[in-house]
Structures are given as structure tokens and as C-alpha cells.
Write a protein that holds these residues in place. Structure first.
Motif, mmCIF file in Angstrom:
data_model
loop_
_atom_site.group_PDB
_atom_site.id
_atom_site.type_symbol
_atom_site.label_atom_id
_atom_site.label_comp_id
_atom_site.label_asym_id
_atom_site.label_seq_id
_atom_site.Cartn_x
_atom_site.Cartn_y
_atom_site.Cartn_z
ATOM 1 N N PRO A 68 0.784 -1.239 0.000
ATOM 2 C CA PRO A 68 0.000 0.000 0.000
ATOM 3 C C PRO A 68 0.809 1.278 0.000
ATOM 4 O O PRO A 68 0.369 2.280 -0.563
ATOM 5 N N GLY A 69 1.968 1.297 0.633
ATOM 6 C CA GLY A 69 2.636 2.574 0.825
ATOM 7 C C GLY A 69 1.736 3.464 1.675
ATOM 8 O O GLY A 69 0.980 2.988 2.530
ATOM 9 N N ASP A 70 1.760 4.753 1.449
ATOM 10 C CA ASP A 70 0.893 5.701 2.158
ATOM 11 C C ASP A 70 -0.287 6.038 1.260
ATOM 12 O O ASP A 70 -0.263 7.026 0.527
ATOM 13 N N ILE A 71 -1.322 5.185 1.315
ATOM 14 C CA ILE A 71 -2.434 5.371 0.381
ATOM 15 C C ILE A 71 -3.368 6.505 0.793
ATOM 16 O O ILE A 71 -4.311 6.820 0.067
ATOM 17 N N SER A 72 -3.124 7.122 1.945
ATOM 18 C CA SER A 72 -3.953 8.267 2.327
ATOM 19 C C SER A 72 -3.470 9.562 1.685
ATOM 20 O O SER A 72 -4.178 10.566 1.684
ATOM 21 N N SER A 73 -2.257 9.533 1.125
ATOM 22 C CA SER A 73 -1.715 10.746 0.528
ATOM 23 C C SER A 73 -2.241 10.923 -0.893
ATOM 24 O O SER A 73 -2.848 10.027 -1.463
ATOM 25 N N GLY A 74 -1.989 12.083 -1.451
ATOM 26 C CA GLY A 74 -2.407 12.354 -2.824
ATOM 27 C C GLY A 74 -3.439 13.455 -2.888
ATOM 28 O O GLY A 74 -3.756 14.106 -1.890
ATOM 29 N N VAL A 75 -3.992 13.652 -4.057
ATOM 30 C CA VAL A 75 -4.970 14.713 -4.273
ATOM 31 C C VAL A 75 -6.365 14.105 -4.335
ATOM 32 O O VAL A 75 -6.553 12.990 -4.834
ATOM 33 N N ARG A 76 -7.358 14.815 -3.810
ATOM 34 C CA ARG A 76 -8.725 14.309 -3.753
ATOM 35 C C ARG A 76 -9.637 15.173 -4.616
ATOM 36 O O ARG A 76 -9.534 16.404 -4.617
ATOM 37 N N TYR A 77 -10.538 14.503 -5.338
ATOM 38 C CA TYR A 77 -11.524 15.188 -6.172
ATOM 39 C C TYR A 77 -12.910 14.660 -5.848
ATOM 40 O O TYR A 77 -13.086 13.467 -5.577
ATOM 41 N N SER A 78 -13.901 15.537 -5.921
ATOM 42 C CA SER A 78 -15.279 15.117 -5.690
ATOM 43 C C SER A 78 -15.957 14.681 -6.978
ATOM 44 O O SER A 78 -17.011 14.048 -6.945
ATOM 45 N N ARG A 79 -15.383 15.017 -8.126
ATOM 46 C CA ARG A 79 -15.981 14.669 -9.414
ATOM 47 C C ARG A 79 -15.067 13.717 -10.174
ATOM 48 O O ARG A 79 -13.857 13.929 -10.253
ATOM 49 N N ILE A 80 -15.650 12.678 -10.760
ATOM 50 C CA ILE A 80 -14.875 11.707 -11.510
ATOM 51 C C ILE A 80 -14.168 12.361 -12.685
ATOM 52 O O ILE A 80 -13.015 12.039 -12.997
ATOM 53 N N SER A 81 -14.811 13.324 -13.351
ATOM 54 C CA SER A 81 -14.185 13.972 -14.504
ATOM 55 C C SER A 81 -12.910 14.689 -14.097
ATOM 56 O O SER A 81 -11.903 14.645 -14.811
ATOM 57 N N SER A 82 -12.944 15.359 -12.947
ATOM 58 C CA SER A 82 -11.755 16.066 -12.477
ATOM 59 C C SER A 82 -10.643 15.087 -12.162
ATOM 60 O O SER A 82 -9.479 15.308 -12.499
#
Length: 311
Positions: free
Chosen positions: A215-229
Motif C-alpha cells: 500500500p505505501g501511504d495510500i492516504s496521501s495524494g490529491v482528492r476530487y469530488s468529481r470523476i471527470s476532475s
């Protein structure tokens, strides 16, 4: 039949449907004060409050909310009558409501073929994740990603979906992603929030557990509310996205995105894309043509997805 306070009823319907006095005023092209005046006049006429007014805002009463669908349906029917009186060829109109991202990433890229075959069509699309009421809002069809529909609907099952990680070829090369090196350690991830209530639609945690991926750090990264984004973020090389192959299909076929861990590390969804319409609503020739066209298109698309996932 005596119709009084018709403008006030129109104002009430707009407020209940749009959720606010200001949004209703913008839709009807009047001031917010005018909407408030019409509502107060209607309340005086019926002898009861239709809204609860407090320091925290104005909220419709339960009775007003119970009237919402009937009001919307009634004004829709008035609109239909006026369109016929204006000699607008309503038989050429098709109203379709469908999920926003599905419309953007799949449907609108294919609808030109239907236009080519039916140049006279007046197509009205409502791309929204809101569950539109076909009875109250007058659409001919809904395309929904859903479980089997209620008994009031006729239905064509179009296709299911498969969820798997996708990224650009450059990102896969940079982080050493391959079928033989399945790890998320150090890889920038794109997270999609509020995607779907489908119980089989995975997040990164459930996907990596299903396939034993580091997994590594799977909580990191960028979050989007829309699938298109989120999908466009992956296309632009921002990270690895966990996405349905239906909406990502064209990006994969074009080579913008690849399946770095291979097609086998996919999870099949429980919900399916379905075309729905009301059983008791007669379909015109053009509506039947659309139903048959998208049914045939779905069958062809199913074959293409099967071939793609076969590797």
C-alpha cells in the motif's frame, strides 16, 4: 375551474425545486423581494404558512414539500401544452437525464452518430448526479448507474463497469509500475470522493487488499469530488487514479492512459448502466429509435471493453 394566484404558485414551485428564494428569482427573472411578496400573498390566501422563518433562514414546511412534485409536474404539463400550441414539433424532442461524468466522458462523444441518423431530433440533455423524477420533470429517458429499477420503469440493461488503476505511460515509467511490480509505495494517488453508492466500487484500500498490493501511504495524494476532475488529473500526469473503464475507455484506447498493473487487477461493479423510462408513457417513433440506437451501441461497446480487458 378557477385558477387564482398562478404566479404565486409558480414562485412556490421554483423555490421548492431550486432550494431557495434567490435561485428561484434568478430562474424566473424577477427580484428576490418579488418572490417573497408572492409567497406571502399565497400564504395569506390559503390561510397558513408555507415556510418557517427563523434567524437561521427560511425553510419549507412539510406540507409545502409534499406539494413539490405535483407542482413541478403541473407546470411541466402547462409548458408541454404551450409548446404544442406554438406548433413546436414536440414529437421530435427527446429529453434525457444522465450522470454528469458519464455524459462528459462517454455519451457526448458518441451522440453525433444518432444526430447523423436523425437530423430532425431536438435533444435535451440534463447532465446531473441528482436523481431526477421522470414523472414530475417530464424527461423521456434516464440513464442511471444503479441497481435494478423500481417496477414503474421499463429498462434496458446497457453494461456494467470494471474499476482498475490507470495512469499516463510517463508516470508508470517514472515510478516503475508494471504487472510484475505492483506497489503503491511512493506513487502519487488520485482519490475520488462521493463517487457512487455501489457497494462493490472500491477505494484504494479495498483494491490493494483484493490483490495483495503493497500500500505505501495510500492516504496521501490529491482528492476530487468529481470523476471527470480525477480522470483529467490522471490524464495530465498528476497521479494514479482508480477509475471505471467505461468513463476512461476513450483515454485508454487513445494511449493517454494505460493499465500499469494489467487488466486482470480489476474489480467488477455491482451496479450497471441502465436506460429507464416510465412503463405507462408511450414512446414516439423517435424515442423508440433512440432506445434501439443506444441498445445497439451498448452491445458494441461491451464487445470493445471485453477485447480491451482481454489484453
Amino acid at each position: 375551474m378557477k385558477l387564482s394566484h398562478l404566479n404565486a404558485l409558480r414562485a412556490l414551485e421554483a423555490v421548492l425545486r431550486t432550494g431557495g428564494f434567490r435561485t428561484a428569482a434568478e430562474e424566473l427573472g424577477v427580484t428576490t423581494a418579488a418572490i417573497g411578496q408572492q409567497i406571502r400573498g399565497l400564504e395569506a390566501f390559503v390561510g397558513r404558512n408555507l415556510f418557517i422563518r427563523s434567524p437561521g433562514g427560511v425553510h419549507p414546511t412539510d406540507q409545502a414539500l409534499r406539494l413539490r412534485n405535483r407542482l413541478t409536474y403541473g407546470f411541466w404539463m402547462v409548458h408541454e401544452v404551450l409548446e404544442e400550441l406554438r406548433d413546436v414539433h414536440s414529437s421530435n424532442r427527446i429529453g434525457i437525464t444522465l450522470p454528469e461524468s458519464f455524459a462528459e466522458n462517454w455519451f457526448t462523444k458518441r451522440i453525433s452518430e444518432f444526430y447523423r441518423l436523425n437530423s430532425e431530433v431536438d435533444l435535451r440533455l440534463n447532465a446531473s448526479n441528482r436523481r431526477v423524477d421522470l414523472v414530475a420533470e417530464g424527461f423521456d429517458f434516464a440513464i442511471r448507474y444503479s441497481p435494478p429499477p423500481e417496477d414503474e420503469f421499463a429498462c434496458v440493461d446497457l453494461f456494467g463497469d470494471h474499476v482498475l488503476p490507470l495512469c499516463t505511460p510517463g508516470l508508470a515509467e517514472k515510478y516503475g509500475l508494471s504487472e510484475s511490480n505492483s506497489t503503491l509505495d511512493g506513487v502519487p494517488l488520485v482519490h475520488l470522493d462521493n463517487r457512487t453508492p455501489d457497494p462493490q466500487w472500491p477505494d484504494w484500500q479495498s483494491w490493494r487488499l483484493a490483490f495483495g498490493v503493497d500500500p505505501g501511504d495510500i492516504s496521501s495524494g490529491v482528492r476530487y469530488s468529481r470523476i471527470s476532475s480525477g480522470l483529467q488529473a490522471a490524464v495530465s500526469g498528476q497521479g494514479l487514479v482508480l477509475c471505471g473503464i467505461t468513463e476512461a475507455y476513450d483515454s485508454v484506447v487513445s494511449g493517454q492512459l494505460i493499465m500499469p498493473f494489467g487488466p486482470d487487477k480489476r474489480m467488477t461493479t455491482e451496479y450497471r448502466y441502465r436506460l429507464l423510462w416510465l412503463k405507462d408513457r408511450n414512446l414516439g417513433a423517435l424515442q423508440r429509435s433512440f432506445r434501439d440506437w443506444i441498445t445497439g451501441l451498448a452491445h458494441s461497446f461491451n464487445d470493445c471493453v471485453t477485447e480491451l480487458l482481454r489484453g
